[in-house]
Design an enzyme around this catalytic site. Structure first.
Site: not given
Length: 153
Positions: A38, A43-45, A48
């Site tokens: 998401r 974690g995704c931030t 990325s």
């Protein structure tokens, strides 16, 4: 789920910046696809941002890098602007690409089962075949490991 040496499933998806990306049109250069659950989650931030910070190194190695999730293009644009991301994000809202790559899986959090994207990265060689797969990715050091694999191709 495509395996090493198999041809990566082709797709065309909308990308941040107003483009569409077709995997088969990128033949002749390595491609990194990092699937993440998401936009704008911790974690995704971190993942990325790590790929964005390494963008020039990936480009110097001849590779294109794309983040893929089921979030809308509008969500991707907001996430990219908020976090100054330089890696294009692809929107797979209907989940076809996530299913083709075997990353849409049953997950379990606090005893509750639900479907979601398992953090996975694919390295696709210049000939369009899968060169390497990282399943259940742990974010720290991951972008660097993928860059090393690109350089080793």
């Amino acid at each position: 789920m495509p395996e090493i040496s198999q041809t990566a499933p082709d797709f065309t998806l909308p990308a941040t910046g107003g483009e569409e990306v077709t995997l088969s049109a990128l033949r002749g250069q390595p491609v990194v696809l990092f699937f993440y659950p998401r936009d704008d989650t911790p974690g995704c931030t971190k993942e990325s941002i790590a790929f964005s910070e390494s963008r020039e190194d990936f480009e110097a190695a001849g590779a294109k890098v794309f983040g893929v999730s089921k979030d809308s293009l509008a969500s991707h644009e907001k996430f990219a602007a908020k976090r100054d991301l330089t890696i294009p994000l692809l929107s797979d809202e209907n989940g076809t690409v996530c299913e083709d790559y075997g990353v849409w899986k049953e997950k379990n959090m606090y005893g509750k089962k639900y479907m979601g994207i398992e953090r996975t990265t694919y390295l696709i060689a210049a000939d369009g075949t899968v060169a390497q797969v990282w399943n259940k990715v742990k974010v720290p050091g991951h972008a660097e490991a993928v860059l090393d694999a690109v350089r080793a191709l």
